[in-house]
Design a protein around this motif. Structure first.
Motif, PDB file in Angstrom:
ATOM      1  N   ARG A  37       0.846  -1.206   0.000  1.00 51.75           N
ATOM      2  CA  ARG A  37       0.000   0.000   0.000  1.00 51.75           C
ATOM      3  C   ARG A  37       0.878   1.251   0.000  1.00 51.75           C
ATOM      4  O   ARG A  37       0.484   2.282   0.499  1.00 51.75           O
ATOM      5  CB  ARG A  37      -0.903   0.024   1.244  1.00 51.75           C
ATOM      6  N   MET A  38       2.038   1.128  -0.574  1.00 51.09           N
ATOM      7  CA  MET A  38       3.007   2.212  -0.463  1.00 51.09           C
ATOM      8  C   MET A  38       2.501   3.503  -1.096  1.00 51.09           C
ATOM      9  O   MET A  38       2.730   4.596  -0.578  1.00 51.09           O
ATOM     10  CB  MET A  38       4.318   1.794  -1.120  1.00 51.09           C
ATOM     11  N   GLY A  39       1.819   3.394  -2.238  1.00 54.34           N
ATOM     12  CA  GLY A  39       1.324   4.599  -2.897  1.00 54.34           C
ATOM     13  C   GLY A  39       0.332   5.358  -2.037  1.00 54.34           C
ATOM     14  O   GLY A  39       0.431   6.572  -1.876  1.00 54.34           O
ATOM     15  N   ALA A  40      -0.636   4.629  -1.457  1.00 46.35           N
ATOM     16  CA  ALA A  40      -1.651   5.283  -0.636  1.00 46.35           C
ATOM     17  C   ALA A  40      -1.054   5.871   0.629  1.00 46.35           C
ATOM     18  O   ALA A  40      -1.344   7.015   1.006  1.00 46.35           O
ATOM     19  CB  ALA A  40      -2.751   4.282  -0.273  1.00 46.35           C
ATOM     20  N   VAL A  41      -0.199   5.102   1.314  1.00 45.82           N
ATOM     21  CA  VAL A  41       0.371   5.583   2.569  1.00 45.82           C
ATOM     22  C   VAL A  41       1.353   6.721   2.325  1.00 45.82           C
ATOM     23  O   VAL A  41       1.348   7.727   3.043  1.00 45.82           O
ATOM     24  CB  VAL A  41       1.050   4.428   3.328  1.00 45.82           C
ATOM     25  N   SER A  42       2.208   6.592   1.304  1.00 44.65           N
ATOM     26  CA  SER A  42       3.135   7.683   1.007  1.00 44.65           C
ATOM     27  C   SER A  42       2.367   8.928   0.582  1.00 44.65           C
ATOM     28  O   SER A  42       2.813  10.061   0.823  1.00 44.65           O
ATOM     29  CB  SER A  42       4.125   7.273  -0.084  1.00 44.65           C
ATOM     30  N   GLY A  43       1.189   8.736  -0.028  1.00 46.95           N
ATOM     31  CA  GLY A  43       0.366   9.872  -0.424  1.00 46.95           C
ATOM     32  C   GLY A  43      -0.129  10.653   0.779  1.00 46.95           C
ATOM     33  O   GLY A  43      -0.050  11.886   0.809  1.00 46.95           O
ATOM     34  N   ILE A  44      -0.646   9.957   1.804  1.00 48.07           N
ATOM     35  CA  ILE A  44      -1.181  10.660   2.974  1.00 48.07           C
ATOM     36  C   ILE A  44      -0.057  11.262   3.807  1.00 48.07           C
ATOM     37  O   ILE A  44      -0.180  12.371   4.339  1.00 48.07           O
ATOM     38  CB  ILE A  44      -2.064   9.720   3.836  1.00 48.07           C
ATOM     39  N   VAL A  45       1.083  10.580   3.891  1.00 49.98           N
ATOM     40  CA  VAL A  45       2.223  11.128   4.627  1.00 49.98           C
ATOM     41  C   VAL A  45       2.792  12.339   3.885  1.00 49.98           C
ATOM     42  O   VAL A  45       3.119  13.362   4.488  1.00 49.98           O
ATOM     43  CB  VAL A  45       3.304  10.049   4.833  1.00 49.98           C
ATOM     44  N   GLY A  46       2.888  12.230   2.556  1.00 51.47           N
ATOM     45  CA  GLY A  46       3.335  13.367   1.766  1.00 51.47           C
ATOM     46  C   GLY A  46       2.372  14.536   1.858  1.00 51.47           C
ATOM     47  O   GLY A  46       2.786  15.707   1.870  1.00 51.47           O
ATOM     48  N   LEU A  47       1.074  14.223   1.938  1.00 59.22           N
ATOM     49  CA  LEU A  47       0.064  15.265   2.111  1.00 59.22           C
ATOM     50  C   LEU A  47       0.288  16.018   3.416  1.00 59.22           C
ATOM     51  O   LEU A  47       0.246  17.252   3.465  1.00 59.22           O
ATOM     52  CB  LEU A  47      -1.332  14.634   2.099  1.00 59.22           C
ATOM     53  N   ALA A  48       0.553  15.281   4.502  1.00 57.25           N
ATOM     54  CA  ALA A  48       0.798  15.914   5.799  1.00 57.25           C
ATOM     55  C   ALA A  48       2.025  16.817   5.740  1.00 57.25           C
ATOM     56  O   ALA A  48       2.021  17.933   6.265  1.00 57.25           O
ATOM     57  CB  ALA A  48       0.977  14.841   6.873  1.00 57.25           C
ATOM     58  N   GLY A  49       3.082  16.327   5.086  1.00 56.37           N
ATOM     59  CA  GLY A  49       4.283  17.135   4.961  1.00 56.37           C
ATOM     60  C   GLY A  49       4.049  18.390   4.149  1.00 56.37           C
ATOM     61  O   GLY A  49       4.507  19.485   4.509  1.00 56.37           O
ATOM     62  N   GLY A  50       3.330  18.248   3.030  1.00 56.88           N
ATOM     63  CA  GLY A  50       3.050  19.400   2.181  1.00 56.88           C
ATOM     64  C   GLY A  50       2.184  20.434   2.878  1.00 56.88           C
ATOM     65  O   GLY A  50       2.419  21.643   2.756  1.00 56.88           O
TER      66      GLY A  50
END
Length: 420
Positions: free
Chosen positions: A346-359
């Motif tokens: 689920r790397m795409g979904a999880v990296s997406g939400i973590v990247g969203l938090a960072g952004g």
């Protein structure tokens, strides 16, 4: 057919190059916004909104783009994403009204969402013990923020500001074509079609995901925010010219981008937990000293009142920022090593939400920095805020990880045994 090793090298190389170009374009308004502000006679609030619009949309799209990457593969998603951005980038050079720049800026912001696409695409091409280094090399594309500060001013000086988006759109188009023809796809890396959108989103209920969001909002969100804030800080706090201030500010932003690959290697060697734990401690110590405001103190002594000045001089301040920039470069890589270890499917979904938090951290923190200065009149209040955020992360990390994970040679299981 190219060998597996050659495919890995090309995927990593082209993804890193494409992400660097996307990041360069994502930060375009940092330079381009200055002549646009003069053209439209914008006030500071309008200018801030113009500059931050791409950051906002680039953050909000990271989750859906990451999920699309899991579903359809990184190669096609990355390619289409870059093509979608080409026309809006070009049209910025034709815009004449404020609302037009804002709308087009929303589309330009899609380029910032390329991170969650590329990080998942790259990670799945490498073995687990090499993923940290590979993701760190890819993440070094953050250096695109410095690249735009070299390219855009030269174009403006040689032609006009309208030429910048036209040149950038051509660069994006060529990059998309090169990426497509020099990268590869592996259907085995995709999430099976039987996995629904709802099942993918179930991962986001995992408390580990939110903990990694907290970490990343510091090491990436804080990095973006302070990179935007530091030039003005040097001008106002230490009285430097704009050119000298920008050079000193680069002592923080440059290592914070290019050393991410080293953090990936360290995460492979010592583990994501150990690297992140020490990154937080180094950050906390640096921010403790950076938070202290310039202070004039008068003490009554037997010889009469004596005055003292307490505060960081510019060289100590810059050294602390340099150390913290290095630490955050390592931390950006180690957070995504956590994700590749614990959520490989689920790397795409999880990296997406973590990247969203960072952004979102990079979008909101500069606004909070300004509000704190207006409220307190203390310029170092920005570091006080970051100090508090890091303190929360250290406490959270201690109770959720350190007490359960072997650290400094002592296992949690052993330490929990009753004394005889």
């Amino acid at each position: 057919m190219a060998s597996q090793k050659k495919q890995q090298v090309l995927v990593l190389g082209m993804s890193t190059f494409a992400f660097t170009i996307c990041f360069m374009i994502w930060m375009m308004f940092a330079v381009l916004g200055v002549p646009i502000k003069e053209l439209l006679a914008l006030n500071e609030t309008q200018f801030g909104l113009l500059a931050s619009t791409p950051v906002l949309t680039g953050s909000l799209t990271r989750l859906p783009l990451g999920m699309l990457t899991d579903r359809y593969g990184g190669r096609i998603v990355f390619f289409v994403l870059m093509l979608v951005c080409v026309l809006p980038i070009y049209l910025i050079g034709e815009a004449t009204q404020y609302w037009q720049f804002l709308v087009l800026g929303l589309f330009v912001g899609l380029a910032g969402g390329s991170f969650s696409v590329g990080i998942a695409y790259v990670a799945k091409w490498f073995e687990k013990d090499r993923q940290g280094l590979a993701m760190g090399i890819f993440g070094a594309g953050n250096a695109g923020s410095a690249l735009t500060k070299f390219i855009a001013p030269g174009i403006i000086a040689a032609a006009s500001w309208q030429m910048v988006p036209k040149v950038y759109s051509a660069i994006m188009f060529v990059t998309a074509l090169l990426f497509w023809f020099l990268s590869y796809d592996n259907k085995a890396h995709r999430v099976p079609s039987s996995v629904s959108l709802g099942e993918q989103l179930q991962t986001l209920k995992d408390p580990r995901v939110w903990r990694y969001c907290q970490y990343y909002s510091i090491v990436f969100g804080g990095y973006v925010a302070l990179a935007l804030w530091m030039t003005k800080y040097y001008v106002q706090e230490y009285g430097f010219s704009l050119q000298s201030a920008a050079l000193l500010a680069a002592c923080f932003s440059l290592p914070g981008g290019v050393l991410r690959a080293v953090g990936g290697w360290m995460s492979d060697k010592w583990g994501a937990h150990s690297v992140t734990w020490w990154v937080m401690w180094v950050s906390w110590i640096c921010l403790f000293f950076l938070s202290y405001p310039q202070t004039e103190m008068t003490i009554a002594t037997v010889d009469g009142p004596r005055s003292f000045h307490l505060g960081l001089n510019v060289w100590v301040f810059t050294a602390l920022m340099f150390v913290m920039g290095i630490a955050w470069a390592f931390g950006k890589a180690s957070v995504f090593k956590y994700i590749s270890n614990e959520f490989p499917d689920r790397m795409g979904a999880v990296s997406g939400i973590v990247g969203l938090a960072g952004g979102l951290g990079g979008f909101l923190l500069p606004i909070l920095f300004g509000a704190l200065v207006d409220l307190t009149g203390v310029r170092s209040s920005c570091f006080m805020l970051m100090y508090g955020v890091v303190w929360v992360s250290l406490i959270w990390m201690y109770f959720s990880e350190v007490r359960k994970t072997p650290l400094l040679g002592q296992s949690a299981a052993r330490s929990s045994q009753p004394l005889s």
